[in-house]
Motif scaffolding. Structure first.
Motif, PDB file in Angstrom:
ATOM      1  N   GLU A  80      -5.195   1.127  -0.797  1.00  0.00           N
ATOM      2  CA  GLU A  80      -3.987   0.335  -0.549  1.00  0.00           C
ATOM      3  C   GLU A  80      -3.287   0.698   0.757  1.00  0.00           C
ATOM      4  O   GLU A  80      -2.762  -0.165   1.444  1.00  0.00           O
ATOM      5  CB  GLU A  80      -3.015   0.500  -1.726  1.00  0.00           C
ATOM      6  CG  GLU A  80      -3.490  -0.159  -3.011  1.00  0.00           C
ATOM      7  CD  GLU A  80      -3.705  -1.657  -2.843  1.00  0.00           C
ATOM      8  OE1 GLU A  80      -2.904  -2.300  -2.124  1.00  0.00           O
ATOM      9  OE2 GLU A  80      -4.682  -2.181  -3.409  1.00  0.00           O
ATOM     10  N   THR A  81      -3.244   1.961   1.096  1.00  0.00           N
ATOM     11  CA  THR A  81      -2.527   2.377   2.305  1.00  0.00           C
ATOM     12  C   THR A  81      -3.203   1.812   3.548  1.00  0.00           C
ATOM     13  O   THR A  81      -4.412   2.004   3.743  1.00  0.00           O
ATOM     14  CB  THR A  81      -2.479   3.906   2.407  1.00  0.00           C
ATOM     15  OG1 THR A  81      -1.920   4.443   1.211  1.00  0.00           O
ATOM     16  CG2 THR A  81      -1.638   4.345   3.599  1.00  0.00           C
ATOM     17  N   CYS A 148       4.329  -1.273   8.468  1.00  0.00           N
ATOM     18  CA  CYS A 148       5.116  -0.989   7.261  1.00  0.00           C
ATOM     19  C   CYS A 148       5.895  -2.218   6.813  1.00  0.00           C
ATOM     20  O   CYS A 148       5.975  -2.521   5.609  1.00  0.00           O
ATOM     21  CB  CYS A 148       6.047   0.189   7.509  1.00  0.00           C
ATOM     22  SG  CYS A 148       5.202   1.788   7.657  1.00  0.00           S
ATOM     23  N   THR A 151       3.352  -4.832   5.321  1.00  0.00           N
ATOM     24  CA  THR A 151       2.635  -4.474   4.094  1.00  0.00           C
ATOM     25  C   THR A 151       3.537  -3.965   2.971  1.00  0.00           C
ATOM     26  O   THR A 151       3.105  -3.890   1.819  1.00  0.00           O
ATOM     27  CB  THR A 151       1.588  -3.391   4.387  1.00  0.00           C
ATOM     28  OG1 THR A 151       2.245  -2.196   4.841  1.00  0.00           O
ATOM     29  CG2 THR A 151       0.594  -3.859   5.456  1.00  0.00           C
ATOM     30  N   HIS A 153       4.592  -0.934   2.785  1.00  0.00           N
ATOM     31  CA  HIS A 153       4.383   0.514   2.651  1.00  0.00           C
ATOM     32  C   HIS A 153       5.362   1.251   3.553  1.00  0.00           C
ATOM     33  O   HIS A 153       5.815   0.718   4.575  1.00  0.00           O
ATOM     34  CB  HIS A 153       2.948   0.887   3.032  1.00  0.00           C
ATOM     35  CG  HIS A 153       1.924   0.449   2.036  1.00  0.00           C
ATOM     36  ND1 HIS A 153       1.517   1.240   0.987  1.00  0.00           N
ATOM     37  CD2 HIS A 153       1.223  -0.711   1.919  1.00  0.00           C
ATOM     38  CE1 HIS A 153       0.600   0.598   0.272  1.00  0.00           C
ATOM     39  NE2 HIS A 153       0.411  -0.589   0.820  1.00  0.00           N
ATOM     40  N   ARG A 155       4.500   4.337   4.732  1.00  0.00           N
ATOM     41  CA  ARG A 155       3.678   5.212   5.566  1.00  0.00           C
ATOM     42  C   ARG A 155       2.326   4.559   5.817  1.00  0.00           C
ATOM     43  O   ARG A 155       1.912   3.645   5.100  1.00  0.00           O
ATOM     44  CB  ARG A 155       3.465   6.570   4.890  1.00  0.00           C
ATOM     45  CG  ARG A 155       4.722   7.420   4.764  1.00  0.00           C
ATOM     46  CD  ARG A 155       4.422   8.725   4.044  1.00  0.00           C
ATOM     47  NE  ARG A 155       4.049   8.509   2.647  1.00  0.00           N
ATOM     48  CZ  ARG A 155       3.546   9.446   1.842  1.00  0.00           C
ATOM     49  NH1 ARG A 155       3.337  10.664   2.325  1.00  0.00           N
ATOM     50  NH2 ARG A 155       3.255   9.170   0.602  1.00  0.00           N
ATOM     51  N   VAL A 156       1.624   5.057   6.839  1.00  0.00           N
ATOM     52  CA  VAL A 156       0.292   4.553   7.154  1.00  0.00           C
ATOM     53  C   VAL A 156      -0.663   5.739   7.284  1.00  0.00           C
ATOM     54  O   VAL A 156      -0.241   6.895   7.386  1.00  0.00           O
ATOM     55  CB  VAL A 156       0.278   3.745   8.471  1.00  0.00           C
ATOM     56  CG1 VAL A 156       1.282   2.596   8.426  1.00  0.00           C
ATOM     57  CG2 VAL A 156       0.535   4.655   9.672  1.00  0.00           C
ATOM     58  N   THR A 157      -1.955   5.408   7.293  1.00  0.00           N
ATOM     59  CA  THR A 157      -2.982   6.395   7.630  1.00  0.00           C
ATOM     60  C   THR A 157      -3.390   6.169   9.074  1.00  0.00           C
ATOM     61  O   THR A 157      -3.639   5.026   9.480  1.00  0.00           O
ATOM     62  CB  THR A 157      -4.212   6.254   6.720  1.00  0.00           C
ATOM     63  OG1 THR A 157      -3.855   6.639   5.387  1.00  0.00           O
ATOM     64  CG2 THR A 157      -5.356   7.143   7.197  1.00  0.00           C
ATOM     65  N   LYS A 180       0.798   9.099   6.145  1.00  0.00           N
ATOM     66  CA  LYS A 180       0.360   9.512   4.817  1.00  0.00           C
ATOM     67  C   LYS A 180      -0.903  10.367   4.883  1.00  0.00           C
ATOM     68  O   LYS A 180      -1.043  11.351   4.163  1.00  0.00           O
ATOM     69  CB  LYS A 180       0.102   8.284   3.942  1.00  0.00           C
ATOM     70  CG  LYS A 180      -0.247   8.637   2.505  1.00  0.00           C
ATOM     71  CD  LYS A 180      -0.264   7.409   1.622  1.00  0.00           C
ATOM     72  CE  LYS A 180      -0.528   7.801   0.167  1.00  0.00           C
ATOM     73  NZ  LYS A 180      -0.503   6.634  -0.732  1.00  0.00           N
ATOM     74  N   LYS A 181      -1.846   9.968   5.749  1.00  0.00           N
ATOM     75  CA  LYS A 181      -3.084  10.735   5.939  1.00  0.00           C
ATOM     76  C   LYS A 181      -3.477  10.644   7.409  1.00  0.00           C
ATOM     77  O   LYS A 181      -3.146   9.680   8.097  1.00  0.00           O
ATOM     78  CB  LYS A 181      -4.216  10.189   5.055  1.00  0.00           C
ATOM     79  CG  LYS A 181      -3.988  10.404   3.565  1.00  0.00           C
ATOM     80  CD  LYS A 181      -5.109   9.816   2.731  1.00  0.00           C
ATOM     81  CE  LYS A 181      -5.042   8.304   2.654  1.00  0.00           C
ATOM     82  NZ  LYS A 181      -3.886   7.808   1.876  1.00  0.00           N
ATOM     83  N   ASP A 379      -5.596   8.045  -2.358  1.00  0.00           N
ATOM     84  CA  ASP A 379      -4.740   6.869  -2.309  1.00  0.00           C
ATOM     85  C   ASP A 379      -3.962   6.728  -3.617  1.00  0.00           C
ATOM     86  O   ASP A 379      -4.474   7.004  -4.696  1.00  0.00           O
ATOM     87  CB  ASP A 379      -5.597   5.604  -2.097  1.00  0.00           C
ATOM     88  CG  ASP A 379      -4.772   4.462  -1.559  1.00  0.00           C
ATOM     89  OD1 ASP A 379      -4.067   4.659  -0.562  1.00  0.00           O
ATOM     90  OD2 ASP A 379      -4.836   3.363  -2.151  1.00  0.00           O
TER      91      ASP A 379
END
Length: 380
Positions: A80-81, A148, A151, A153, A155-157, A180-181, A379
């Motif tokens: 999802e991210t 962000c 979507t 969210h 945070r993002v990767t 996030k990652k 995730d």
């Protein structure tokens, strides 16, 4: 009376001559057939566009020459991210999407990743004053904010590659609440980690860059405004002189009769020819503050008035490097693990070179599989 040994010798010599002539004629026939086939392949190839970076994507935002794209999904979402690809300013992102069966982009999409991309465009003298501060705290930050909003969210990767991995690392340190990652591929972190390496050849780029006089770097940037793409392309060519000498004759002849191999060759050449100029001010930072002074791991590298503290990175990190990399020595990437405070850190070395990591048939499936599996396991 004729010596029988002389007759025997002449007969033997004539047989050898006849045998050699037959072998020569056979080789000629085979080569004629090969070149005839090659001519047909070339004739057909002349009508085909050598298209790279063709995976469908939608323009979401434009800021100056920088564009943010979102790739069209090809499979049901499994992660999802959203993942933002941050490629370097040295070269073009199209390297990650050379053709359908040799495309990290397509492979990640097929695994259900929501994939985004920053395209830096083609910087010129008008971008001579852009610094790494601008790329990290302006362009990347605006892209993350937009993703962000689009979507939902918070945070993002970040998926950073080579120089882009350094930009992504700096962003993760300065804006930990937005990442996030963090996934890094062939990314230099400690620019001096190769100095004590007994094998000099993997670090030739580092050795050459560190040998540049600071005033020469200033002179290039002050006069040209950029570090020309042609200059950097020539440097990479000189790092593998034998490959550069043979690829347009011996290697190319081997590929001429095979359309797939020929198209692979032409796509790589098109990517190499599309090397953009590097913005001057950012290039000055890259060469002097990182390659020369190694400020990133020394804890003295500043962007927008703030020190980039690698210990501030809290996101899980996946660090992938090539064991046979002649551009970014593995030691320069592996050093990252000892410089950060996050407890969730994983590094993977793959048995290939800098370019082969992305385009070789051996690593094609494994690279995307490693990234997708790691992302999916973390995730929410």
């Amino acid at each position: 009376m004729t010596d029988p040994r002389y007759t025997t010798f002449n007969t033997f010599n004539a047989f050898n001559t006849f045998s050699g002539f037959n072998s020569f004629m056979k080789d000629c026939a085979e080569n004629f057939g090969r070149f005839h086939k090659a001519a047909d392949v070339l004739a057909a190839t002349g009508k085909v566009d050598v298209d790279i970076g063709a995976t469908p994507k939608t323009l979401v935002m434009r800021r100056d020459k920088v564009e943010l794209f979102r790739y069209e999904p090809t499979a049901e979402r499994t992660v999802e991210t959203p993942v933002l690809i941050v490629y370097g300013l040295i070269g073009r992102y199209t390297f990650l999407d050379l053709q359908p069966d040799r495309s990290l982009v397509r492979s990640l999409l097929d695994k259900g990743i929501d994939l985004w991309l920053i395209d830096w465009g083609q910087p010129g003298r008008g971008e001579r004053w852009l610094t790494m501060d601008d790329y990290v705290d302006d362009y990347i930050h605006e892209a993350v904010q937009r993703i962000c909003r689009e979507t939902g969210h918070d945070r993002v990767t970040l998926l950073g590659i080579c120089e882009g991995g350094v930009l992504a690392t700096c962003y993760a340190a300065l804006h930990p609440e937005k990442v996030k990652k963090l996934v890094l591929i062939v990314t230099p972190i400690d620019f001096h980690a190769d100095i004590d390496d007994t094998a000099a050849d993997p670090g030739l780029l580092n050795i050459w860059t560190r040998s540049l006089a600071p005033e020469d770097i200033d002179h290039i940037v002050d006069v040209l405004g950029v570090i020309p793409g042609e200059f950097m392309g020539s440097l990479f060519t000189l790092m593998t002189p034998m490959n550069s000498l043979t690829k347009y004759n011996v290697d190319l002849l081997e590929k001429l009769a095979d359309k797939d191999k020929l198209m692979n060759f032409l796509r790589i050449e098109k990517w190499l020819a599309d090397r953009p100029d590097h913005p001057g001010a950012a290039g000055r930072q890259w060469l002097k503050e990182l390659y020369h002074e190694n400020r990133l791991v020394e804890g003295s590298f500043e962007l927008s008035g703030r020190v980039v503290d690698l210990r501030a990175i809290v996101a899980p990190v996946l660090n992938i490097f090539a064991l046979n990399d002649h551009i970014i020595p593995p030691a320069c990437s592996k050093a990252f693990g000892s410089k950060i405070s996050t407890t969730e850190y994983k590094e993977i070395g793959l048995d290939c070179g800098h370019v082969g990591l992305f385009v070789s048939s051996k690593s094609q499936g494994s690279l995307a599989e490693i990234i997708a599996a790691w992302l999916k396991a973390r995730d929410e």
